[in-house]
Motif scaffolding. Structure first.
Motif, mmCIF file in Angstrom:
data_model
loop_
_atom_site.group_PDB
_atom_site.id
_atom_site.type_symbol
_atom_site.label_atom_id
_atom_site.label_comp_id
_atom_site.label_asym_id
_atom_site.label_seq_id
_atom_site.Cartn_x
_atom_site.Cartn_y
_atom_site.Cartn_z
ATOM 1 N N MET A 98 -11.042 6.921 7.801
ATOM 2 C CA MET A 98 -10.439 5.168 7.959
ATOM 3 C C MET A 98 -11.062 3.907 7.366
ATOM 4 S SD MET A 98 -10.349 3.718 11.938
ATOM 5 C CE MET A 98 -10.298 5.054 12.638
ATOM 6 N N THR A 99 -9.516 3.029 7.478
ATOM 7 C CA THR A 99 -10.286 2.145 6.366
ATOM 8 C C THR A 99 -9.581 0.860 6.280
ATOM 9 O OG1 THR A 99 -10.970 1.518 4.086
ATOM 10 C CG2 THR A 99 -9.470 2.835 4.138
ATOM 11 N N ILE A 100 -9.450 -0.187 5.980
ATOM 12 C CA ILE A 100 -8.750 -1.032 5.620
ATOM 13 C C ILE A 100 -7.699 -2.343 4.826
ATOM 14 C CG2 ILE A 100 -9.436 -1.786 8.503
ATOM 15 C CD1 ILE A 100 -11.882 -3.304 7.492
ATOM 16 N N ALA A 101 -7.255 -2.553 5.229
ATOM 17 C CA ALA A 101 -7.018 -3.752 3.448
ATOM 18 C C ALA A 101 -6.408 -5.102 4.028
ATOM 19 C CB ALA A 101 -6.101 -3.065 2.573
ATOM 20 N N GLY A 102 -6.387 -5.955 3.195
ATOM 21 C CA GLY A 102 -5.323 -7.355 2.965
ATOM 22 C C GLY A 102 -5.868 -7.414 4.286
ATOM 23 N N ASP B 63 -6.146 -4.666 -3.023
ATOM 24 C CA ASP B 63 -5.964 -3.870 -2.355
ATOM 25 C C ASP B 63 -5.355 -2.701 -2.489
ATOM 26 O OD1 ASP B 63 -8.757 -5.116 -1.526
ATOM 27 O OD2 ASP B 63 -7.276 -6.184 0.221
ATOM 28 N N ALA B 64 -3.925 -2.883 -2.637
ATOM 29 C CA ALA B 64 -3.251 -1.392 -2.504
ATOM 30 C C ALA B 64 -3.283 -1.404 -3.443
ATOM 31 C CB ALA B 64 -1.242 -2.107 -2.071
ATOM 32 N N VAL B 65 -3.565 -1.466 -4.407
ATOM 33 C CA VAL B 65 -3.400 -0.714 -5.717
ATOM 34 C C VAL B 65 -4.788 0.491 -6.322
ATOM 35 C CG1 VAL B 65 -3.635 -0.763 -8.490
ATOM 36 C CG2 VAL B 65 -1.676 -2.712 -7.415
ATOM 37 N N ILE C 134 -5.045 3.970 7.529
ATOM 38 C CA ILE C 134 -4.609 2.497 6.640
ATOM 39 C C ILE C 134 -4.518 1.209 7.741
ATOM 40 C CG2 ILE C 134 -4.528 1.137 4.327
ATOM 41 C CD1 ILE C 134 -3.841 3.850 3.228
ATOM 42 N N GLY C 135 -5.033 0.378 8.812
ATOM 43 C CA GLY C 135 -4.927 -0.659 9.093
ATOM 44 C C GLY C 135 -4.859 -1.775 8.215
ATOM 45 N N CYS C 136 -3.074 -2.023 7.640
ATOM 46 C CA CYS C 136 -2.713 -3.526 7.232
ATOM 47 C C CYS C 136 -2.334 -4.495 8.151
ATOM 48 C CB CYS C 136 -2.400 -3.363 6.356
ATOM 49 S SG CYS C 136 -2.584 -1.881 4.793
ATOM 50 N N THR D 270 0.754 -1.163 0.125
ATOM 51 C CA THR D 270 0.325 0.012 -0.247
ATOM 52 C C THR D 270 0.545 0.845 -0.253
ATOM 53 O OG1 THR D 270 -1.873 -1.417 0.788
ATOM 54 C CG2 THR D 270 -1.498 1.325 1.093
ATOM 55 N N ALA D 271 1.667 1.103 0.365
ATOM 56 C CA ALA D 271 2.839 1.911 1.128
ATOM 57 C C ALA D 271 3.729 2.666 -0.008
ATOM 58 C CB ALA D 271 3.714 1.761 2.023
#
Length: 366
Positions: free
Chosen positions: A281-285, A305-307, A150-152, A20-21
């Motif tokens: 605020m959101t999440i991924a992975g 998700d990251a892209v 972003i919560g990963c 994501t970064a």
């Protein structure tokens, strides 16, 4: 004392957090990754990357380099011992097995210096209505503010819990994962083998000509285990029913790569109905859609998700700057970011729902 304020903060420096970064960086957006470990988490075993994952890696600019580390898998070979049945079919799309170390280190080295802050263990999250920021408190008592969070941070995500998503479930199975090296080359070709017996299964994926990744899985007893070594012996108890080449592969595994884990997953109804966003605020992975390893889409979906997340945010922040003051222009930007994260969630939800349905149908290899 000067406040520690940041535009975009990512919790978790695993595959999804780093991807994501990097995706944000490719779009001209800077971010800060908070990783509780003191060093890069490049340990672990391997990850199967399907065609969708390779498309994401192409977007990140890493596909060419990483393809050199892993051979393409050309066939699925399924053996059901109880039914005395065997099937062999070609893979329809690109599938390769990457060492987790290779993927993590490649992601990290392509990030700007200073993107990852190690030894930063977040203990508490709360929102500051005055600054419209999320406040992060660490275990050592320091605090920082994030305009976008972003919560990963994996299956037991603190951010997911804050959003009210609920904890993932786990199948009553244990999985032993490992890598086995063959100095003179292994004899398994480019075939992905799945061998299923009575209440257990073994999977074998070649990484390259000299290295294979494997898993051994078995339904765990309801009483549990007092030690990890007892659990490992239980998982391996039925290995004697396998062909000699499988037994040898597992027992000669590289000692530093073995991992014993429970099988966690987020059920489809949580994926479809759960809250993936709150303001900025959101999440991924895995925080969003942890999947058991049998279907092999957890890592590829996280790269997707990251892209998608970076693309959505970049369209709302075209100049690449996320400010944190209380000006009118910043409040307008905050609204745009909320809309962008909403679009990200709406795009990902149906995709992840159908992947989780396929995962459920594939989660019992025996």
């Amino acid at each position: 004392m000067e406040e520690d304020i940041h535009g975009i903060v990512i919790i978790g420096g695993g595959i999804c957090g780093l991807a994501t970064a990097l995706a944000l960086h490719r779009k001209g957006l800077s971010s800060l990754v908070l990783e509780k470990s003191e060093t890069l988490r490049s340990d672990g075993v391997a990850i199967g990357v399907h065609a969708n994952g390779w498309r994401a890696l192409e977007q990140l600019g890493l596909a060419t380099e990483l393809r050199e580390t892993a051979d393409i898998i050309t066939e699925y070979h399924n053996v059901w011992k109880k039914q005395n049945k065997t099937t062999i079919k070609p893979t329809r799309k690109e599938l390769r097995c990457l060492k987790r170390k290779d993927l993590v280190e490649t992601l990290a080295k392509n990030l700007p210096v200073g993107t990852i802050r190690f030894g930063c263990h977040i203990a508490k999250i709360f929102e500051d209505p005055n600054s419209h920021c999320t406040v992060l408190s660490t275990v050592d008592g320091s605090t920082m503010k994030a305009k976008v969070l972003i919560g990963c941070d994996g299956a037991n995500s603190m951010v997911a819990q804050y959003l009210g998503l609920g904890s993932p479930s786990h199948l009553p199975r244990l999985v032993l994962l490992g890598l086995t090296s063959y100095m003179d080359g292994h004899p398994f070709g480019t075939r992905f083998l799945r061998f299923a017996g009575e209440d257990f299964a073994v999977g074998r994926m070649p990484v390259n000509a000299n290295l294979v990744h494997f898993f051994v899985t078995r339904t765990g007893p309801s009483t549990g285990f007092t030690t990890e070594s007892a659990a490992r012996l239980y998982v391996l108890e039925k290995l004697q029913e396998c062909p000699a080449e499988i037994i040898e592969m597992v027992w000669r595994r590289d000692a530093e790569t073995k991992t014993l884990t429970k099988v966690w997953y987020r059920p489809p109804w949580q994926v479809m109905l759960g809250q993936f966003q709150r303001g900025t605020m959101t999440i991924a992975g895995d925080a969003m859609h942890v999947m058991a390893p049998f279907f092999g889409q957890g890592g590829s979906a996280a790269l997707e998700d990251a892209v998608v997340l970076a693309r959505s945010l970049s369209r709302s922040v075209p100049d690449g700057i996320v400010v944190v003051d209380g000006s009118t222009s910043n409040r307008e930007l905050e609204e745009k970011i909320c809309v962008a994260l909403g679009k990200y969630v709406r795009e990902r939800r149906p995709r992840l729902f159908f992947l989780s349905l396929e995962h459920i149908s594939s989660s019992e290899p025996c």
